[in-house]
Design a protein around this motif. Structure first.
Motif, PDB file in Angstrom:
ATOM      1  N   SER A  28       0.825  -1.204   0.000  1.00  0.00           N
ATOM      2  CA  SER A  28       0.000   0.000   0.000  1.00  0.00           C
ATOM      3  C   SER A  28       0.862   1.259   0.000  1.00  0.00           C
ATOM      4  N   THR A  29       2.009   1.209   0.688  1.00  0.00           N
ATOM      5  CA  THR A  29       2.930   2.346   0.711  1.00  0.00           C
ATOM      6  C   THR A  29       3.492   2.626  -0.675  1.00  0.00           C
ATOM      7  N   LEU A  30       3.814   1.549  -1.394  1.00  0.00           N
ATOM      8  CA  LEU A  30       4.409   1.693  -2.724  1.00  0.00           C
ATOM      9  C   LEU A  30       3.400   2.112  -3.780  1.00  0.00           C
ATOM     10  N   TYR A  31       2.188   1.539  -3.728  1.00  0.00           N
ATOM     11  CA  TYR A  31       1.233   1.709  -4.826  1.00  0.00           C
ATOM     12  C   TYR A  31       0.005   2.542  -4.485  1.00  0.00           C
ATOM     13  N   GLU A  32      -0.273   2.742  -3.191  1.00  0.00           N
ATOM     14  CA  GLU A  32      -1.470   3.481  -2.819  1.00  0.00           C
ATOM     15  C   GLU A  32      -1.173   4.695  -1.957  1.00  0.00           C
ATOM     16  N   GLY A  33       0.087   4.971  -1.704  1.00  0.00           N
ATOM     17  CA  GLY A  33       0.457   6.150  -0.940  1.00  0.00           C
ATOM     18  C   GLY A  33       0.112   6.080   0.529  1.00  0.00           C
ATOM     19  N   TYR A  34       0.180   4.878   1.128  1.00  0.00           N
ATOM     20  CA  TYR A  34      -0.117   4.752   2.553  1.00  0.00           C
ATOM     21  C   TYR A  34       0.875   5.581   3.374  1.00  0.00           C
ATOM     22  N   VAL A  35       0.353   6.311   4.366  1.00  0.00           N
ATOM     23  CA  VAL A  35       1.176   7.158   5.234  1.00  0.00           C
ATOM     24  C   VAL A  35       1.377   6.458   6.575  1.00  0.00           C
ATOM     25  N   TRP A  36       2.635   6.304   6.954  1.00  0.00           N
ATOM     26  CA  TRP A  36       2.957   5.642   8.226  1.00  0.00           C
ATOM     27  C   TRP A  36       2.829   6.639   9.382  1.00  0.00           C
ATOM     28  N   HIS A  37       1.741   6.507  10.146  1.00  0.00           N
ATOM     29  CA  HIS A  37       1.567   7.319  11.345  1.00  0.00           C
ATOM     30  C   HIS A  37       2.393   6.722  12.490  1.00  0.00           C
ATOM     31  N   SER A  38       2.518   7.456  13.572  1.00  0.00           N
ATOM     32  CA  SER A  38       3.318   6.978  14.705  1.00  0.00           C
ATOM     33  C   SER A  38       2.789   5.669  15.262  1.00  0.00           C
ATOM     34  N   ASN A  39       1.449   5.503  15.262  1.00  0.00           N
ATOM     35  CA  ASN A  39       0.869   4.262  15.770  1.00  0.00           C
ATOM     36  C   ASN A  39       1.273   3.061  14.914  1.00  0.00           C
ATOM     37  N   ALA A  40       1.460   3.285  13.603  1.00  0.00           N
ATOM     38  CA  ALA A  40       1.869   2.202  12.711  1.00  0.00           C
ATOM     39  C   ALA A  40       3.301   1.771  13.011  1.00  0.00           C
ATOM     40  N   VAL A  41       4.173   2.739  13.297  1.00  0.00           N
ATOM     41  CA  VAL A  41       5.564   2.424  13.637  1.00  0.00           C
ATOM     42  C   VAL A  41       5.621   1.633  14.937  1.00  0.00           C
ATOM     43  N   ILE A  42       4.826   2.042  15.925  1.00  0.00           N
ATOM     44  CA  ILE A  42       4.761   1.328  17.200  1.00  0.00           C
ATOM     45  C   ILE A  42       4.250  -0.094  16.981  1.00  0.00           C
ATOM     46  N   GLY A  43       3.219  -0.223  16.152  1.00  0.00           N
ATOM     47  CA  GLY A  43       2.662  -1.540  15.852  1.00  0.00           C
ATOM     48  C   GLY A  43       3.673  -2.452  15.198  1.00  0.00           C
ATOM     49  N   LEU A  44       4.444  -1.916  14.259  1.00  0.00           N
ATOM     50  CA  LEU A  44       5.474  -2.703  13.587  1.00  0.00           C
ATOM     51  C   LEU A  44       6.499  -3.225  14.604  1.00  0.00           C
ATOM     52  N   ALA A  45       6.932  -2.364  15.513  1.00  0.00           N
ATOM     53  CA  ALA A  45       7.914  -2.755  16.523  1.00  0.00           C
ATOM     54  C   ALA A  45       7.362  -3.858  17.420  1.00  0.00           C
ATOM     55  N   MET A  46       6.090  -3.769  17.794  1.00  0.00           N
ATOM     56  CA  MET A  46       5.480  -4.769  18.661  1.00  0.00           C
ATOM     57  C   MET A  46       5.366  -6.129  17.963  1.00  0.00           C
ATOM     58  N   ILE A  47       5.027  -6.120  16.674  1.00  0.00           N
ATOM     59  CA  ILE A  47       4.897  -7.371  15.932  1.00  0.00           C
ATOM     60  C   ILE A  47       6.249  -8.053  15.787  1.00  0.00           C
ATOM     61  N   LEU A  48       7.276  -7.274  15.475  1.00  0.00           N
ATOM     62  CA  LEU A  48       8.617  -7.846  15.364  1.00  0.00           C
ATOM     63  C   LEU A  48       9.086  -8.399  16.707  1.00  0.00           C
ATOM     64  N   ALA A  49       8.763  -7.699  17.795  1.00  0.00           N
ATOM     65  CA  ALA A  49       9.122  -8.192  19.132  1.00  0.00           C
ATOM     66  C   ALA A  49       8.390  -9.501  19.429  1.00  0.00           C
ATOM     67  N   GLY A  50       7.132  -9.590  19.000  1.00  0.00           N
ATOM     68  CA  GLY A  50       6.376 -10.816  19.188  1.00  0.00           C
ATOM     69  C   GLY A  50       6.991 -11.991  18.461  1.00  0.00           C
ATOM     70  N   ASN A  51       7.527 -11.738  17.258  1.00  0.00           N
ATOM     71  CA  ASN A  51       8.203 -12.799  16.515  1.00  0.00           C
ATOM     72  C   ASN A  51       9.437 -13.287  17.253  1.00  0.00           C
ATOM     73  N   LEU A  52      10.186 -12.358  17.822  1.00  0.00           N
ATOM     74  CA  LEU A  52      11.385 -12.742  18.564  1.00  0.00           C
ATOM     75  C   LEU A  52      11.028 -13.604  19.768  1.00  0.00           C
ATOM     76  N   VAL A  53       9.948 -13.247  20.461  1.00  0.00           N
ATOM     77  CA  VAL A  53       9.511 -14.021  21.615  1.00  0.00           C
ATOM     78  C   VAL A  53       9.042 -15.408  21.180  1.00  0.00           C
ATOM     79  N   MET A  54       8.272 -15.453  20.066  1.00  0.00           N
ATOM     80  CA  MET A  54       7.702 -16.720  19.614  1.00  0.00           C
ATOM     81  C   MET A  54       8.768 -17.730  19.248  1.00  0.00           C
TER      82      MET A  54
END
Length: 299
Positions: free
Chosen positions: A258-284
């Motif tokens: 969506s960022t590449l083709y639809e112009g999705y804008v990364w808000h601060s909440n999206a950056v926080i969400g990305l960090a949490m998901i990656l942390a979850g992968n490390l825990v898993m």
């Protein structure tokens, strides 16, 4: 090998949501699903027969494949395709990430299987991250009736997918080959959607456009033949609960496109969400119990 299968599933299924959205149009939902799995099942049959890998199954196993086809290659996609008319493909992928919880619950219900030691903290991080990613969009929609219907259909489709995971686990515990059971299940799912289309009086003529046929080819070959084979192999190797954790990464792929083709804008909440998901992968994927050990040391 597990990492390769995991990455393959995330990369392919993270993009199929957009392809499902591209299937929206003049062709009815049952017919679109019918052609998707008719092509996939035909390819699987030809390949397995040519290699001599299509295994005979008992009548009981065929009945379970019929049930698997209804859950994974039929009614769940019936829900997903209809939901795409009400909510965005990205939001669908968010709801589909609930598969990790459905699989953990169904594994305990059907197999008395205790969850992986790291599942709960990893799932908590992952799901919280997914919610954070789409918080801005959820607020903007103000929970309109169409949104609620789309969420309900997506949740129902996800639960159907989870039930199919349990049947696949049953197959593999009985020593049945994944490619053979998948192929038969696809055939049955195709037949079920075909019957529904006939009862509805739908035309089986696909839309002859590059957009529709291109998305159909991608969904059939990559999204069905390759990704489902990789996913159910992963289920057999690491379990349904851990395999389903890959669904928490699908929204990241959808957002990247969506960022590449639809112009999705990364808000601060999206950056926080990305960090949490990656942390979850490390825990898993850390050593079982490592989370509890770390918690005790910091207490």
């Amino acid at each position: 090998m597990n990492a390769v299968l995991y990455i393959l599933v995330v990369a392919i299924w993270g993009t199929t949501w957009i392809a499902i959205y591209m299937q929206q149009g003049v062709v009815s939902v049952p017919v679109s699903i019918f052609w998707r799995f008719a092509v996939a099942a035909a390819v699987m049959l030809v390949v397995l027969l040519a290699l001599g890998r299509l295994r005979r199954l008992s009548l009981r196993d065929h009945l379970f494949c019929l049930l698997q086809g209804a859950c994974v290659f039929g009614f769940n996609f019936y829900c997903f395709y209809h939901a795409a008319a009400y909510i965005s493909s990205g939001l669908e992928s968010v709801i589909f990430s609930m598969a990790v919880l459905f699989n953990a619950f169904n594994s305990m219900l059907f197999f008395r299987q205790r969850p992986h030691a790291n599942l709960l903290p990893a799932a908590a991080l992952g799901i919280a991250g997914v919610v954070a990613l789409f918080w801005h969009d959820l607020i903007a929609t103000q929970l309109a009736p169409a949104l609620l219907l789309g969420i309900a259909l997506s949740a129902l489709g996800t639960f159907g997918f989870s039930l199919g995971n349990m049947i696949s686990t049953r197959h593999q515990r009985r020593g049945l080959e994944t490619l053979s059971t998948n192929t038969w299940a696809m055939c049955y799912g195709t037949a079920i959607m075909g019957v529904i289309a006939l009862i509805r009086g739908d035309s089986f003529m696909p839309e002859l456009s590059v957009r529709y046929l291109g998305s159909l080819f991608y969904l059939a070959i990559f999204g069905s033949v390759i990704a489902f084979g990789a996913y159910f192999t992963l289920v057999g190797r690491i379990g349904a609960s851990q395999a389903a954790y890959s669904t928490l990464l699908f929204p990241l792929v959808a957002l990247s496109l969506s960022t590449l083709y639809e112009g999705y804008v990364w808000h601060s909440n999206a950056v926080i969400g990305l960090a949490m998901i990656l942390a979850g992968n490390l825990v898993m994927f850390s050593r079982p119990g490592m989370f509890n050990i770390w918690r005790k040391r910091t207490a």
